[in-house]
Design a protein around this motif. Sequence first.
Motif, mmCIF file in Angstrom:
data_model
loop_
_atom_site.group_PDB
_atom_site.id
_atom_site.type_symbol
_atom_site.label_atom_id
_atom_site.label_comp_id
_atom_site.label_asym_id
_atom_site.label_seq_id
_atom_site.Cartn_x
_atom_site.Cartn_y
_atom_site.Cartn_z
ATOM 1 N N ARG A 147 0.853 -1.217 -0.099
ATOM 2 C CA ARG A 147 -0.171 0.046 0.366
ATOM 3 C C ARG A 147 0.611 1.481 0.387
ATOM 4 N NH1 ARG A 147 -3.982 -2.844 4.203
ATOM 5 N NH2 ARG A 147 -1.717 -3.649 4.911
ATOM 6 N N ILE A 148 0.834 2.413 -1.087
ATOM 7 C CA ILE A 148 1.421 3.212 -1.335
ATOM 8 C C ILE A 148 0.604 4.724 -0.935
ATOM 9 C CG2 ILE A 148 3.225 4.287 -2.870
ATOM 10 C CD1 ILE A 148 3.441 1.748 -3.803
ATOM 11 N N VAL A 149 1.233 5.591 -0.064
ATOM 12 C CA VAL A 149 -0.158 6.435 -0.286
ATOM 13 C C VAL A 149 0.643 7.476 -1.077
ATOM 14 C CG1 VAL A 149 -0.435 8.291 1.215
ATOM 15 C CG2 VAL A 149 -1.344 6.063 1.921
ATOM 16 N N VAL A 150 0.221 8.426 -1.795
ATOM 17 C CA VAL A 150 1.051 9.853 -2.249
ATOM 18 C C VAL A 150 0.590 11.303 -2.341
ATOM 19 C CG1 VAL A 150 2.068 10.785 -4.528
ATOM 20 C CG2 VAL A 150 2.536 8.551 -4.761
ATOM 21 N N PRO A 151 0.366 11.934 -1.070
ATOM 22 C CA PRO A 151 0.516 13.478 -0.865
ATOM 23 C C PRO A 151 1.054 14.207 -2.818
ATOM 24 C CG PRO A 151 1.453 12.463 1.106
ATOM 25 C CD PRO A 151 1.638 11.370 -0.154
ATOM 26 N N ALA A 152 0.033 14.702 -3.386
ATOM 27 C CA ALA A 152 0.504 15.082 -4.825
ATOM 28 C C ALA A 152 -0.327 16.835 -4.604
ATOM 29 C CB ALA A 152 -0.049 13.872 -5.381
ATOM 30 N N GLY A 153 0.195 17.496 -5.275
ATOM 31 C CA GLY A 153 -0.476 18.348 -6.290
ATOM 32 C C GLY A 153 -0.560 18.152 -7.772
ATOM 33 N N GLY A 154 -0.916 19.211 -7.975
ATOM 34 C CA GLY A 154 -1.329 19.293 -10.097
ATOM 35 C C GLY A 154 0.310 18.122 -10.662
ATOM 36 N N ILE A 155 0.085 19.390 -11.732
ATOM 37 C CA ILE A 155 1.570 18.749 -12.661
ATOM 38 C C ILE A 155 2.408 17.820 -12.007
ATOM 39 C CG2 ILE A 155 3.071 19.570 -14.847
ATOM 40 C CD1 ILE A 155 0.764 21.869 -15.113
ATOM 41 N N GLY A 156 3.456 18.016 -11.201
ATOM 42 C CA GLY A 156 4.810 17.344 -10.939
ATOM 43 C C GLY A 156 4.574 16.194 -9.517
ATOM 44 N N GLY A 157 3.061 16.451 -9.207
ATOM 45 C CA GLY A 157 2.411 15.273 -8.772
ATOM 46 C C GLY A 157 2.294 13.915 -9.446
ATOM 47 N N ALA A 158 1.357 14.651 -10.591
ATOM 48 C CA ALA A 158 0.160 13.622 -11.380
ATOM 49 C C ALA A 158 1.566 13.025 -12.304
ATOM 50 C CB ALA A 158 -0.154 14.763 -12.365
ATOM 51 N N ARG A 159 3.058 13.735 -12.619
ATOM 52 C CA ARG A 159 3.739 13.164 -13.742
ATOM 53 C C ARG A 159 4.319 11.824 -12.811
ATOM 54 N NH1 ARG A 159 5.158 17.969 -17.544
ATOM 55 N NH2 ARG A 159 3.422 17.859 -18.703
ATOM 56 N N PHE A 160 4.259 12.151 -12.128
ATOM 57 C CA PHE A 160 4.894 10.961 -11.013
ATOM 58 C C PHE A 160 4.407 10.143 -10.582
ATOM 59 C CE2 PHE A 160 6.035 9.292 -6.884
ATOM 60 C CZ PHE A 160 7.187 9.245 -6.497
ATOM 61 N N LEU A 161 3.100 10.083 -10.487
ATOM 62 C CA LEU A 161 1.959 9.487 -10.156
ATOM 63 C C LEU A 161 1.838 8.634 -11.436
ATOM 64 C CD1 LEU A 161 -0.747 10.513 -8.069
ATOM 65 C CD2 LEU A 161 0.675 8.884 -7.512
ATOM 66 N N ARG A 162 1.902 8.927 -12.904
ATOM 67 C CA ARG A 162 2.439 8.205 -14.068
ATOM 68 C C ARG A 162 2.955 6.981 -13.857
ATOM 69 N NH1 ARG A 162 0.336 11.376 -19.023
ATOM 70 N NH2 ARG A 162 2.679 12.437 -18.723
ATOM 71 N N GLY A 163 4.246 7.694 -13.116
ATOM 72 C CA GLY A 163 5.529 7.004 -13.191
ATOM 73 C C GLY A 163 5.646 5.698 -13.049
ATOM 74 N N LEU A 164 4.713 5.914 -11.668
ATOM 75 C CA LEU A 164 5.035 5.154 -10.759
ATOM 76 C C LEU A 164 4.021 3.472 -10.756
ATOM 77 C CD1 LEU A 164 5.232 4.384 -7.607
ATOM 78 C CD2 LEU A 164 3.139 5.880 -7.165
ATOM 79 N N LYS A 165 2.330 4.166 -11.639
ATOM 80 C CA LYS A 165 1.905 2.652 -12.133
ATOM 81 C C LYS A 165 2.712 1.981 -13.292
ATOM 82 C CE LYS A 165 -2.354 3.908 -13.308
ATOM 83 N NZ LYS A 165 -3.084 5.356 -14.499
ATOM 84 N N THR A 166 3.043 3.237 -14.181
ATOM 85 C CA THR A 166 4.071 2.700 -14.950
ATOM 86 C C THR A 166 4.956 1.206 -13.676
ATOM 87 O OG1 THR A 166 3.737 3.890 -16.322
ATOM 88 C CG2 THR A 166 5.280 2.142 -16.720
ATOM 89 N N THR A 167 6.147 2.147 -13.491
ATOM 90 C CA THR A 167 7.110 0.687 -12.303
ATOM 91 C C THR A 167 6.191 -0.341 -12.019
ATOM 92 O OG1 THR A 167 8.699 0.621 -11.909
ATOM 93 C CG2 THR A 167 7.256 2.264 -10.910
ATOM 94 N N LEU A 168 4.951 -0.135 -11.105
ATOM 95 C CA LEU A 168 4.513 -1.278 -10.622
ATOM 96 C C LEU A 168 3.565 -2.317 -11.717
ATOM 97 C CD1 LEU A 168 2.732 0.780 -7.631
ATOM 98 C CD2 LEU A 168 4.697 -0.418 -7.785
ATOM 99 N N GLY A 169 3.242 -1.481 -12.737
ATOM 100 C CA GLY A 169 2.388 -2.182 -13.753
ATOM 101 C C GLY A 169 0.765 -2.030 -13.304
#
Length: 319
Positions: free
Chosen positions: A2-24
């Motif tokens: 279980r991973i939690v990510v407090p996020a803002g807009g653009i930087g947060g969203a791009r990071f999250l897309r990378g996180l989803k990718t690496t986790l499949g």
Amino acid sequence: MRIVVPAGGIGGARFLRGLKTTLGIGADHDDGKTTITVIGNTGDDITLFGLRICPDLDTVMYTLGGGINESQGWGRTDETFVVKEELAAYGMQPTWFGLGDRDVATHIVRAQMMAAGYPLSAVTEALCDRWRPGVRLLPMTDDRVETHVLIDDENGRRAIHFQEWWVRHRAAIPAVRIIGVGAADAEPAPGVLEAIHEADAVLLPPSNPVVSIGSILSVPGIREALTATTVVGVSPIIGGAPVRGMADACLSAIGVETSARAVAEHYGPELLDGWLVDEADDGAHVAGIEIRSRPLYMKDTESTAAIARAALDFALELK
Ligand code: GDP
Ligand code: CA
């Protein structure tokens, strides 16, 4: 996991897309093995034209759901601005906020649900039924919290909404102070504290330390909960610059230098266990925080996935 990510807009969203990718992770946020819960910043929210606008929640939702305007980083793809033109023809103010036609539909759904009494968390869940972002997206709070900025201009000292300062004035007027209106009385949205307590790792994406992560931390209870878990942050500052955007204007308003080290110091060792800095900032040292360096420029999904993987591995190691 279980991973939690407090996020803002653009930087947060791009990071999250990378996180989803690496986790499949695809469109479903619960594959039974790994879940990502996002605590979205709502301090940027503003009511315009009778519509409640939640820029950071929508940026995360559109980015992860495939509806984002990629080059811009916010707003919808294939957007048109007929409603905006028509409002301007009526002399409606303000004219500086770019609300596109497709985006307006999102806001009408939100306005209608909120008028019917649904809290923002329920509205966000309903909007995500369409976008299937592959994460559980929670607003930091269901209460109204708004970031306002105290400025001095020809009209004297006054507070304006963060969006007016950021979008209209491009943060060019020095901020005397940044104020989280309503924050002190806000409560974390349902599920926020539980997600933090159950987290195997909390990752701070490269989001604005003041008006994104800072406003999430200003909701009573959230910072306290985070200090009890393993938190690894990704520096939003590379080589003394905010990479994209104007985060430096926010940092100087709170008296923090624009550097990877100063931001880590600002978060402090109680909150941060690990801090990922760019190679340009190699050698940064903060007492009580483990620091590692690697390239942190989110060039494309592949390089961003590698950043997210490094942050996650770092957190699991420190756990
Ligand atoms: P906003 O709500 O759209 O302003 O987005 P965030 O709160 O997520 O903050 C974006 C922050 O991300 C900016 O202030 C930058 O400092 C940082 N940033 C943008 N692009 C990059 C990048 O490629 N790498 C890193 N490390 N940080 C970035
Ligand atoms: Ca924002």
